[in-house]
Design a protein around this motif. Sequence first.
Motif, PDB file in Angstrom:
ATOM      1  N   GLU A  72       0.500  -1.351  -0.099  1.00  0.00           N
ATOM      2  CA  GLU A  72       0.122  -0.088   0.277  1.00  0.00           C
ATOM      3  C   GLU A  72       0.695   1.423  -0.176  1.00  0.00           C
ATOM      4  O   GLU A  72       1.035   2.226   1.176  1.00  0.00           O
ATOM      5  CB  GLU A  72      -0.842  -0.083   1.071  1.00  0.00           C
ATOM      6  N   PRO A  73       1.569   1.663  -0.919  1.00  0.00           N
ATOM      7  CA  PRO A  73       2.042   2.485  -0.989  1.00  0.00           C
ATOM      8  C   PRO A  73       1.975   3.349  -1.011  1.00  0.00           C
ATOM      9  O   PRO A  73       2.079   5.123  -0.700  1.00  0.00           O
ATOM     10  CB  PRO A  73       3.366   2.701  -2.326  1.00  0.00           C
ATOM     11  N   LYS A  74       0.683   4.095  -1.696  1.00  0.00           N
ATOM     12  CA  LYS A  74       0.277   5.418  -1.251  1.00  0.00           C
ATOM     13  C   LYS A  74      -0.080   5.812   0.355  1.00  0.00           C
ATOM     14  O   LYS A  74      -0.556   6.631   0.879  1.00  0.00           O
ATOM     15  CB  LYS A  74      -1.220   5.881  -3.022  1.00  0.00           C
ATOM     16  N   ALA A  75      -0.754   4.365   0.653  1.00  0.00           N
ATOM     17  CA  ALA A  75      -1.194   4.750   2.282  1.00  0.00           C
ATOM     18  C   ALA A  75      -0.171   5.060   2.933  1.00  0.00           C
ATOM     19  O   ALA A  75       0.173   5.845   3.756  1.00  0.00           O
ATOM     20  CB  ALA A  75      -1.932   3.357   3.037  1.00  0.00           C
TER      21      ALA A  75
ATOM     22  N   ALA B 115       2.794   6.350   2.434  1.00  0.00           N
ATOM     23  CA  ALA B 115       3.453   7.904   2.147  1.00  0.00           C
ATOM     24  C   ALA B 115       2.516   8.427   2.880  1.00  0.00           C
ATOM     25  O   ALA B 115       2.785   9.741   3.214  1.00  0.00           O
ATOM     26  CB  ALA B 115       3.794   8.061   0.604  1.00  0.00           C
ATOM     27  N   ARG B 116       1.542   8.365   2.836  1.00  0.00           N
ATOM     28  CA  ARG B 116      -0.197   9.410   3.353  1.00  0.00           C
ATOM     29  C   ARG B 116       0.197   8.655   4.894  1.00  0.00           C
ATOM     30  O   ARG B 116       0.127  10.557   5.579  1.00  0.00           O
ATOM     31  CB  ARG B 116      -1.848   9.091   3.251  1.00  0.00           C
ATOM     32  N   LEU B 117       0.620   7.876   5.107  1.00  0.00           N
ATOM     33  CA  LEU B 117       0.767   8.040   7.061  1.00  0.00           C
ATOM     34  C   LEU B 117       2.064   8.917   7.350  1.00  0.00           C
ATOM     35  O   LEU B 117       1.982   9.641   8.316  1.00  0.00           O
ATOM     36  CB  LEU B 117       0.928   6.843   7.337  1.00  0.00           C
ATOM     37  N   VAL B 118       3.017   9.014   6.547  1.00  0.00           N
ATOM     38  CA  VAL B 118       4.045   9.655   7.373  1.00  0.00           C
ATOM     39  C   VAL B 118       3.660  11.177   6.794  1.00  0.00           C
ATOM     40  O   VAL B 118       4.820  12.043   7.196  1.00  0.00           O
ATOM     41  CB  VAL B 118       5.589   9.274   6.362  1.00  0.00           C
TER      42      VAL B 118
ATOM     43  N   LEU C 174       0.537   0.740  14.495  1.00  0.00           N
ATOM     44  CA  LEU C 174       0.389  -0.435  13.416  1.00  0.00           C
ATOM     45  C   LEU C 174       1.001  -1.920  13.818  1.00  0.00           C
ATOM     46  O   LEU C 174       0.254  -2.569  13.005  1.00  0.00           O
ATOM     47  CB  LEU C 174       1.064  -0.036  12.303  1.00  0.00           C
ATOM     48  N   SER C 175       2.426  -1.990  13.780  1.00  0.00           N
ATOM     49  CA  SER C 175       3.344  -3.031  14.352  1.00  0.00           C
ATOM     50  C   SER C 175       1.818  -4.437  15.430  1.00  0.00           C
ATOM     51  O   SER C 175       1.782  -5.510  15.494  1.00  0.00           O
ATOM     52  CB  SER C 175       4.679  -2.434  15.371  1.00  0.00           C
TER      53      SER C 175
ATOM     54  N   LEU D 102      -6.281   1.993   6.193  1.00  0.00           N
ATOM     55  CA  LEU D 102      -7.960   2.582   7.353  1.00  0.00           C
ATOM     56  C   LEU D 102      -6.959   3.003   8.310  1.00  0.00           C
ATOM     57  O   LEU D 102      -7.689   4.077   9.184  1.00  0.00           O
ATOM     58  CB  LEU D 102      -7.718   1.165   7.980  1.00  0.00           C
ATOM     59  N   ALA D 103      -6.065   2.427   8.169  1.00  0.00           N
ATOM     60  CA  ALA D 103      -5.010   3.811   9.754  1.00  0.00           C
ATOM     61  C   ALA D 103      -5.091   4.691   8.746  1.00  0.00           C
ATOM     62  O   ALA D 103      -5.245   5.492   9.811  1.00  0.00           O
ATOM     63  CB  ALA D 103      -4.160   2.802   9.803  1.00  0.00           C
ATOM     64  N   VAL D 104      -4.736   5.291   7.186  1.00  0.00           N
ATOM     65  CA  VAL D 104      -4.400   6.474   7.278  1.00  0.00           C
ATOM     66  C   VAL D 104      -6.746   7.438   7.928  1.00  0.00           C
ATOM     67  O   VAL D 104      -6.465   8.480   8.598  1.00  0.00           O
ATOM     68  CB  VAL D 104      -4.451   6.860   5.506  1.00  0.00           C
TER      69      VAL D 104
END
Length: 754
Positions: A274-277, A279-282, A299-300, A309-311
Amino acid sequence: MDRTEFGRLLREARQRSLLTLQSLAEASGVSVRAISDMERGHSLPRRATLSELMDALDLGEDQRRRFVEASVRRPGEQAARVPRQLPPGLAVFRGREEALARVHRLTAQGTGQGGRVVVSAIGGMAGVGKTTLAVHWAHQVADRFPDGQLYVNLRGFEDSGRPLDPAEALGGFLTALGVPEGDVPRGTAERGALFRQRTKSRRLIVLLDNARDEEQVGPLFPAGTGCLTLITSRNQLAGLAADGAQLVGLDVWTREEALTALAARIGEERCGAEPKAAARLVELCGFLPLAVAIVAAQLSATPQVPLRLAVRELRETGPLLDALSAGATRSDVRAVFSWSYRALPAETAAFFRHLALHPGPSVSAQAAASLAGTGMPESRRHLRHLTSANLLSRDADNRHVLHDLVRAYGVELVEREKDDRLAAQARLLDYLRHNAHAANGFLGRTQSGGAGPPADGVVEVALGTREEALDWFRTEEPTVASALRSMDDPGLLRFRMTLTQDWVSYYSVTGRWSDEIETKRIALDAAMQLDEPAAIVRNSADLARALAETGQTEEADRQVESMLGRMDLLGPADRASAERSVGWVRGRQKRYADALHHARTALEIQRTLGDDRAMAREMNAVGWYLALLGRYEETVALCQEAIPLLRRDGNLRIEAAAWDTVGYARQRLGDLNGATADYQESLRIYGEAFDGYNQAEVLDHLATAQQERGDHTAARRSWLRAADLLSAVHSPKAARMRANAEALGGPGTATGPV
């Protein structure tokens, strides 16, 4: 216990838990090789490593105690004067390649040219990873600095607004370098001079973390040209550049660094899926290392949750980062904190809020449990959970550390949830008071009267030896000082007045007079506000004693005058105690006639009260002052009257002191055989009391008597034994004893009343 015993216990506990070496390594964060070396008896763990292992094995309190006992190194097994104070490094350290390349160049230049190297993180932003970079750097180059590492958190930006005094930091450094606590000078300038002397020929790393300004760090530079000095600060500290410092600035991570760090923590496959997600998280973390670490920990703990979903959850949690501009004094990472906090079990969340109320730089598991009013198993479970969530870290001594941004967030939650802040603080203060009273029993100076039962929820620490008692005092001493300075609610005034009464023995035994002076002034101020004469006099007495020990005669006299002016307001027992204290101060000032007068007054009061134990103690004091005035026959008669009473009550230290006093008097009367026998009896009893320091003092007296008798062999033996005992507690007096043994010099000084 030895290494083989610890290895056996570790191996058996691992096998009972059905863990392989690999699985224990994964659960504890300790390498397979390190665990294997311990199990085979090749090494013993550091305190932080030991705790990680015990937590991973989920040991009960009895098992933990056996592990701790077995992990204690035998005398001489470790180079005791090589400090290892660095906090643990971060196993998943990523990024900062440019900064690391620069600091390694600085290290090479500095060590090659014999210069000092200083790093100052000048981004000015909390949570940007200044400490992480400095610790990582220090661990990477530690092998180039064989004389060890010193570390101190200077607490330059805590909400209390009270940065660590440089004198306190120097005191810790000097103790770590082998200076006995009683020989640490009082003033900042004197401590700084001794620190520079002790570091002149050493190759050390000195890490000064969270510095406020140049003035705070100025006295803390080592003198050794082969030393590496690292400083972290939110301020630029540009003034240090004029002193040859190299400044290295840190900002938030780049996007690539943040993504690399996230992948190192939660797995590259998960980020790649999920590369976009990712990137959005950071981005939502503002590329701030502290925020990324906390999000990654959450997340771990929930590997089944998709990153998208975390985003969404993080975006909906609350305000996003809104203070990430350069020069901001505080980053608002409430969204990240809140997301992690809301995922905690309710009991752990409540524990976290209470933990934020701890006033010191680090917190022990027992103090944390007392703040929250929980049992120790629950406390350890909550601490493990919070550490896994990256809301807590550990220092080199295995205490738990809250980042000040996390602490500030926790305090906000306390207000929001309307937790009973005052009750939690009262439990912490009761924990410090009650366990100090119990620990006093191992120092031979138990206060009169019982401590009473602790409040509900207050942890009672199991102490079995003098060393365990001293370790507890050392661990919690920073908490006492911070609590007295910061817990100023009127409802805690009585605690502030009485808290340090049971700490007097520790301050006296370790010679920490400056610390006692600071805390006693606070306690005295509280007693004055409450207008309680007995408490005023008790705190004035302790303050006067510490002032007299440090040569502050005029202020000591003012405290004595304050005590004498309140004598009519005291009950008999308090008046006797005050008279004894005045006598002690006068004796220290060599005003022996005055000292005798006050000691006799105390004795007469105790006679009227019929308190044989206290009366016998005062007899020894009176006898000592009589001896100092040359009235040796009276000394012998009075102490011989006191000794049976002391023996009946099991008052070992005072009985031993009385035999020493008798020996001192008989030696000066010319009765060398009688003096020798008295000194031998004093030695025997001090041995029963595990008081090696005073045994050494008596051996010094015995050696002078043996020398007068012409038995130079016995005198040499006594002085060498005294030197060994003093060396064990790192006392500089050991050198004098060895010199006496070699040259058979003049008589030593006497101990006096205890």
